[in-house]
Scaffold this active site. Structure first.
Site, mmCIF file in Angstrom:
data_model
loop_
_atom_site.group_PDB
_atom_site.id
_atom_site.type_symbol
_atom_site.label_atom_id
_atom_site.label_comp_id
_atom_site.label_asym_id
_atom_site.label_seq_id
_atom_site.Cartn_x
_atom_site.Cartn_y
_atom_site.Cartn_z
ATOM 1 N N HIS A 20 -3.315 -15.148 24.696
ATOM 2 C CA HIS A 20 -3.128 -15.104 23.246
ATOM 3 C C HIS A 20 -2.785 -16.516 22.766
ATOM 4 O O HIS A 20 -2.253 -17.328 23.531
ATOM 5 C CB HIS A 20 -1.964 -14.174 22.889
ATOM 6 N N LYS A 42 -4.476 -19.341 28.511
ATOM 7 C CA LYS A 42 -3.654 -18.444 27.683
ATOM 8 C C LYS A 42 -4.492 -17.283 27.145
ATOM 9 O O LYS A 42 -5.611 -17.478 26.678
ATOM 10 C CB LYS A 42 -3.042 -19.218 26.524
ATOM 11 N N ARG A 57 1.754 -10.613 18.969
ATOM 12 C CA ARG A 57 1.449 -11.103 20.317
ATOM 13 C C ARG A 57 0.849 -9.979 21.179
ATOM 14 O O ARG A 57 -0.122 -10.198 21.912
ATOM 15 C CB ARG A 57 2.713 -11.627 20.980
ATOM 16 N N ASP A 114 17.597 -23.356 -4.823
ATOM 17 C CA ASP A 114 17.738 -24.644 -5.524
ATOM 18 C C ASP A 114 17.422 -24.544 -7.020
ATOM 19 O O ASP A 114 18.056 -25.220 -7.833
ATOM 20 C CB ASP A 114 16.921 -25.745 -4.839
ATOM 21 N N VAL A 159 31.390 -2.188 -5.445
ATOM 22 C CA VAL A 159 30.736 -2.905 -4.343
ATOM 23 C C VAL A 159 30.893 -2.160 -2.997
ATOM 24 O O VAL A 159 30.725 -2.751 -1.939
ATOM 25 C CB VAL A 159 31.248 -4.366 -4.244
ATOM 26 N N SER A 162 18.021 -21.969 -8.939
ATOM 27 C CA SER A 162 19.217 -21.353 -9.530
ATOM 28 C C SER A 162 20.343 -22.384 -9.629
ATOM 29 O O SER A 162 21.127 -22.380 -10.580
ATOM 30 C CB SER A 162 19.682 -20.175 -8.674
ATOM 31 N N THR A 202 19.110 -17.860 -0.088
ATOM 32 C CA THR A 202 17.642 -17.955 0.011
ATOM 33 C C THR A 202 17.257 -17.880 1.473
ATOM 34 O O THR A 202 18.000 -18.382 2.331
ATOM 35 C CB THR A 202 17.100 -19.269 -0.605
ATOM 36 N N GLU A 209 2.114 -20.989 19.949
ATOM 37 C CA GLU A 209 1.437 -22.122 20.613
ATOM 38 C C GLU A 209 1.215 -23.302 19.685
ATOM 39 O O GLU A 209 0.949 -24.414 20.132
ATOM 40 C CB GLU A 209 0.069 -21.671 21.163
ATOM 41 N N ASP A 252 14.815 -19.471 2.665
ATOM 42 C CA ASP A 252 14.093 -20.702 3.010
ATOM 43 C C ASP A 252 14.926 -21.731 3.776
ATOM 44 O O ASP A 252 14.371 -22.624 4.405
ATOM 45 C CB ASP A 252 13.549 -21.383 1.742
HETATM 46 P P1 ADP Z 1 15.455 -20.122 -6.328
HETATM 47 O O1 ADP Z 1 16.780 -20.128 -7.014
HETATM 48 O O2 ADP Z 1 15.363 -19.102 -5.234
HETATM 49 O O3 ADP Z 1 15.013 -21.510 -5.926
HETATM 50 P P2 ADP Z 1 13.661 -20.297 -8.611
HETATM 51 O O4 ADP Z 1 13.172 -21.668 -8.319
HETATM 52 O O5 ADP Z 1 12.673 -19.282 -9.122
HETATM 53 O O6 ADP Z 1 14.373 -19.595 -7.373
HETATM 54 O O7 ADP Z 1 14.836 -20.449 -9.675
HETATM 55 C C1 ADP Z 1 15.544 -19.316 -10.128
HETATM 56 C C2 ADP Z 1 15.779 -19.412 -11.592
HETATM 57 O O8 ADP Z 1 16.632 -20.525 -11.885
HETATM 58 C C3 ADP Z 1 14.560 -19.666 -12.448
HETATM 59 O O9 ADP Z 1 13.780 -18.492 -12.650
HETATM 60 C C4 ADP Z 1 15.193 -20.146 -13.726
HETATM 61 O O10 ADP Z 1 15.717 -19.055 -14.466
HETATM 62 C C5 ADP Z 1 16.355 -20.982 -13.185
HETATM 63 N N1 ADP Z 1 15.975 -22.397 -13.157
HETATM 64 C C6 ADP Z 1 15.136 -23.011 -12.300
HETATM 65 N N2 ADP Z 1 14.973 -24.316 -12.588
HETATM 66 C C7 ADP Z 1 15.756 -24.537 -13.688
HETATM 67 C C8 ADP Z 1 16.030 -25.693 -14.497
HETATM 68 N N3 ADP Z 1 15.445 -26.873 -14.251
HETATM 69 N N4 ADP Z 1 16.864 -25.534 -15.544
HETATM 70 C C9 ADP Z 1 17.440 -24.351 -15.814
HETATM 71 N N5 ADP Z 1 17.227 -23.244 -15.099
HETATM 72 C C10 ADP Z 1 16.403 -23.311 -14.061
HETATM 73 O O1 F6P Z 2 12.393 -18.772 -2.110
HETATM 74 C C1 F6P Z 2 12.229 -17.609 -1.354
HETATM 75 C C2 F6P Z 2 10.783 -17.214 -1.258
HETATM 76 O O2 F6P Z 2 10.691 -16.075 -0.435
HETATM 77 C C3 F6P Z 2 9.828 -18.318 -0.765
HETATM 78 O O3 F6P Z 2 9.847 -18.474 0.623
HETATM 79 C C4 F6P Z 2 8.509 -17.833 -1.310
HETATM 80 O O4 F6P Z 2 7.599 -18.890 -1.512
HETATM 81 C C5 F6P Z 2 8.888 -17.197 -2.624
HETATM 82 O O5 F6P Z 2 10.280 -16.874 -2.533
HETATM 83 C C6 F6P Z 2 8.089 -15.966 -2.939
HETATM 84 O O6 F6P Z 2 8.563 -15.441 -4.128
HETATM 85 P P1 F6P Z 2 8.046 -14.077 -4.756
HETATM 86 O O7 F6P Z 2 8.575 -12.954 -3.941
HETATM 87 O O8 F6P Z 2 8.607 -14.102 -6.136
HETATM 88 O O9 F6P Z 2 6.549 -14.143 -4.706
#
Ligand code: ADP
Ligand code: F6P
Length: 320
Positions: A216, A214, A155, A104, A58, A106, A126, A188, A128
């Site tokens: 822009h 404005k 801008r 979420d 690492v 994951s 993430t 805006e 987001d």
């Molecule tokens: P993030 O973790 O950024 O929200 P994803 O929604 O693509 O991204 O989820 C990541 C991965 O987690 C998925 O590709 C899948 O392998 C796993 N995963 C998502 N939802 C579930 C679920 N309901 N049960 C088991 N694994 C899940």
């Molecule tokens: O969850 C992170 C994110 O960047 C979201 O904001 C976006 O909708 C999605 O992943 C895009 O995923 P990908 O790069 O797989 O198209």
């Protein structure tokens, strides 16, 4: 006492994931725990891509964006038989706990693995910033910085041509990145999933801006709300001002993590080892009021969203 742990990154990569992997690895090794890295997220776990780590594995990654463990979207992980194979791969190496850095989706995978007898700990990775149980996610501030820098550039050209610009920002169903980019970028108009979409209201605020003289006008909009090209045509027709769309896309997610993300990731990674050593599993790490905390993963997934302070929407509007 736990002797072997695994780490993986999953879902959309986020800047700072490398700093988290580094922190987990070094803290664990310092405590006498053996560390394994799993490449390609849950897919790699299923495909048995499990590699032994040492301190040097690492080295020189803290400043790098993305995740050197790579990531994947692997919907098949919802299938219980796929997860059983994944758990067997860990058990063959006597790995007792898995740390997952992701969003979420994951977290859902981690919850299911824990329920199936493979204890997991999660870190919120993430851009987001949509994970309950934490004020901030690893990667959010870097993405915010990337977006604001892009808005600043848009801008310049927007005011030179007296154009209207629509900037499409990531976030899936969450307007966090859009709202704070708009405040920092002085946009805006803000269009986010948390507020009912109305073309007419967007037009009204644009017209208001034009009246104010404005040069822009920048509309910050979260992805997937509407077809932004069609929205641009609508605004152009109604205002007779040229309107351009910029979809920022993956540029938002890349690049060297800002210091805050590195520090947050380092703190959370080290804390994850502390939790493991205290014998607590199925926990998700977060930061609340500047304190690193942990919660039950199931509880974290009960609240759908990490809401921003609604007063900040008012603040943004007041400053237009
Ligand atoms: P993030 O973790 O950024 O929200 P994803 O929604 O693509 O991204 O989820 C990541 C991965 O987690 C998925 O590709 C899948 O392998 C796993 N995963 C998502 N939802 C579930 C679920 N309901 N049960 C088991 N694994 C899940
Ligand atoms: O969850 C992170 C994110 O960047 C979201 O904001 C976006 O909708 C999605 O992943 C895009 O995923 P990908 O790069 O797989 O198209």
């Amino acid at each position: 006492m736990i002797k072997k742990i695994g780490i993986l990154t999953s879902g959309g990569d986020s800047p700072g994931m490398n700093a988290a992997i580094r922190s987990i690895t070094r803290t664990a090794i310092n405590k006498g725990i053996k560390v394994y890295g799993i490449y390609d997220g849950y897919l790699g776990l299923y495909e048995n891509k499990i590699i032994s780590f040492n301190r040097n594995t690492v080295s020189e990654i803290i400043n790098k964006g993305g995740t050197f463990l790579r990531s994947s979207r692997f919907p098949q992980f919802k299938n219980i038989d796929i997860r059983k194979t994944a758990i067997n791969n860990l058990k063959k190496k006597y790995i007792e706990v898995l740390i997952i850095i992701g969003g979420d989706g994951s977290y859902l995978g981690a919850k299911k693995l824990t329920e199936m007898g493979m204890p997991c700990i999660t870190l919120p990775g993430t851009i987001d910033n949509d994970i309950p149980g934490t004020d901030y996610t690893i990667g959010f501030f870097t993405a915010l910085e990337n977006i604001v820098q892009s808005i600043d550039k848009i801008r310049d050209t927007s005011s030179s041509h007296k154009r209207i610009s629509i900037v499409e920002i990531m976030g899936k169903t969450c307007g966090y990145l859009t709202l704070y980019s708009a405040i920092a970028g002085g946009c805006e108009c803000i269009v986010i999933p948390e507020i009912k979409y109305s073309k007419k209201k967007i037009l009204a605020s644009i017209k208001h801006g034009i009246k104010q003289g404005k040069k822009h006008l920048i509309i910050a909009i979260t992805e997937y709300i509407c077809n932004t090209k069609k929205l641009a045509l609508y605004i152009e027709n109604k205002t007779k001002r040229e309107t351009r769309v910029t979809v920022l896309g993956q540029i938002q997610r890349g690049g060297s993590p800002v210091s805050y993300d590195r520090i947050l990731a380092s703190k959370m990674g080290s804390f994850a080892i502390k939790i493991i050593l205290s014998g607590q599993f199925g926990r998700c790490i977060g930061i609340k009021n500047n304190k690193i905390i942990h919660n039950d993963i199931s509880n974290a997934l009960l609240n759908i969203k990490n809401f921003f302070d609604p007063k900040d929407i008012k603040l943004a509007k007041k400053l237009f």
